[in-house]
Write a protein that holds these residues in place. Structure first.
Motif: not given
Ligand SMILES: NC(=O)c1ccc[n+]([C@@H]2O[C@H](COP(=O)([O-])OP(=O)(O)OC[C@H]3O[C@@H](n4cnc5c(N)ncnc54)[C@H](OP(=O)(O)O)[C@@H]3O)[C@@H](O)[C@H]2O)c1
Length: 389
Positions: A168, A197, A217-218, A237, A282, A284, A373
């Protein structure tokens, strides 16, 4: 399980508690049935991705504890905590581009104690507490990894914090500072601002003077976002974040962090001020539920942003792509980032916010927390028994 923080994390715990007993991953014994004399041979617990699909595809299994034999340049560690990432959910759904054949133990990061070191490893010793960023395989009690993929933990850091730091904070740091060139007075749009992140990005933005953060965010998470320095929380949303940002800042923002992909990349690009940077890291938007959704994947792909060199030239904007997993060969670069992050940790500027801690048995609930989420901060898995609050 234990939770830290408040709001969504704690609420999610009670909401899922009833289902937890039924949905705990079944423990399978994959070791051959022991002869009576061998019955006392210890075994290790590991989470295994057995196929692509819903939550049930990740199973808790046992394997025999082989004698520790790290190869040259490797070390073995007793895992104490592991991070759960979006990449683990994509892997389970079968939509991860860089996945080895199944069965496979998921998990790209974790922390634990060194229990054996291989030949040529001079800077680690048995008993060291380390955090690890690797390809896969962290969701098990014992793991052997290249020593170069490990980082010594500060004394004050817990294993849970260490398991929440690398993926993160390295992502947030490199997106904001290396590509984003974050400077005093800048404005930043952080999507998924209450996630792993996202929270890291909010804390890093506070290390620079006078940065204005817009965070999506939500709605239930907005109070926490404000506490973390978000000047303008937006519930994506119920409102159009482009319109909301334009009302407050008609010229847009300097940096857009884009973990969503699809049509959101073009929206983010449209919000950039002259000399602004969008960093996509990402997709998502491809995820809509526990199982792979071909419509969402096709929609995200179809709405992909594209731009010509000529258009970029005329618009004074930059678009960058970031993928931490593809920087494995660039250990010096990564080590420099971790050194800077550990300095910020020691100075009290950053501190991973743990949403919840789940024992391996409750991996389904842990995955659901992220997927539905509910999380505010990082979701952690621990191999040991359930922890008391
Ligand atoms: N490129 C890289 O090297 C890299 C490395 C790490 C992570 N990432 C990317 O960074 C992003 C965050 O990753 P994270 O692991 O830290 O997760 P995270 O942000 O903790 O993910 C969960 C939160 O994302 C929001 N969200 C938005 N769209 C969503 C969906 N379609 N499904 C589920 N949750 C969704 C939700 O909150 P709300 O809806 O309330 O906003 C949920 O609580 C992801 O896209 C991940 O692929 C990329």
């Amino acid at each position: 399980m234990s939770t830290e923080g408040d709001g969504a994390g704690a609420a999610a715990v009670s909401a899922t508690a009833a289902a937890a007993a039924e949905e705990a991953a079944p423990v399978e014994d994959v070791a051959p049935k022991p002869a009576p004399a061998e019955a006392a041979q210890p075994s290790l617990r590991c989470l295994v991705l057995t196929g692509f699909g819903g939550y049930e595809k990740v199973k808790l299994q046992r394997r025999p504890a082989a004698p520790l034999a790290p190869g040259p340049g490797q070390l073995s560690l007793r895992v104490r905590a592991c991070g759960l990432n979006f990449s683990d959910l994509f892997a389970r759904q079968g939509v991860h581009d860089h996945l080895p054949p199944l069965p496979l133990t998921p998990g790209i990061e974790g922390a634990g104690e060194v229990v054996a070191v291989g030949e040529g490893v001079a800077d680690r010793k048995v008993g060291d507490r380390v955090m690890v960023l690797t390809r896969w395989g962290m969701w098990q009690e014992e793991v052997t990894v290249p020593a170069a993929h490990t980082f010594l933990m500060p004394e004050a850091m817990s294993f849970e914090e260490a398991a929440a730091l690398l993926a993160n904070y390295m992502t947030a740091y490199m997106v904001l500072f290396d590509f984003g060139n974050l400077r005093p007075g800048h404005s930043v749009l952080v999507h998924m601002a209450a996630g792993g992140v996202g929270m890291a990005a909010l804390q890093l933005c506070r290390t620079v003077e006078n940065v204005t953060v817009f965070g999506t965010a939500s709605a239930s998470k907005h109070e926490v976002l404000r506490e973390q320095g978000v000047a303008h929380p937006i519930d994506y949303h119920t409102s159009d974040y482009v319109e909301e940002i334009r009302k407050i800042s008609p010229r847009g923002v300097d940096i857009v962090m884009d973990p969503l992909g699809g049509s959101d990349t073009a929206k983010g690009y449209s919000l950039l001020k002259p000399m602004g940077r969008l960093i996509t890291y990402g997709v998502a938007n491809m995820m809509t539920g526990p199982k792979r959704n071909l419509m969402a994947i096709a929609r995200t792909w179809w709405n992909q942003f594209s731009v010509t060199a000529q258009q970029l030239l005329q618009s004074n904007r930059a678009v960058c792509g970031f993928y931490l997993g593809a920087l494995e060969e660039d250990q010096e670069l990564l080590r420099g980032v971790v050194t800077r992050l550990l300095a910020l940790y020691s100075q009290g500027h950053i501190k991973p916010r743990i949403d919840s801690v789940w024992p391996f048995e409750k991996v389904t609930d842990a995955m659901r927390q992220l997927q539905e989420k509910k999380n505010v901060g990082k979701v952690i898995l621990v191999p040991g028994p359930e922890k008391e609050n």
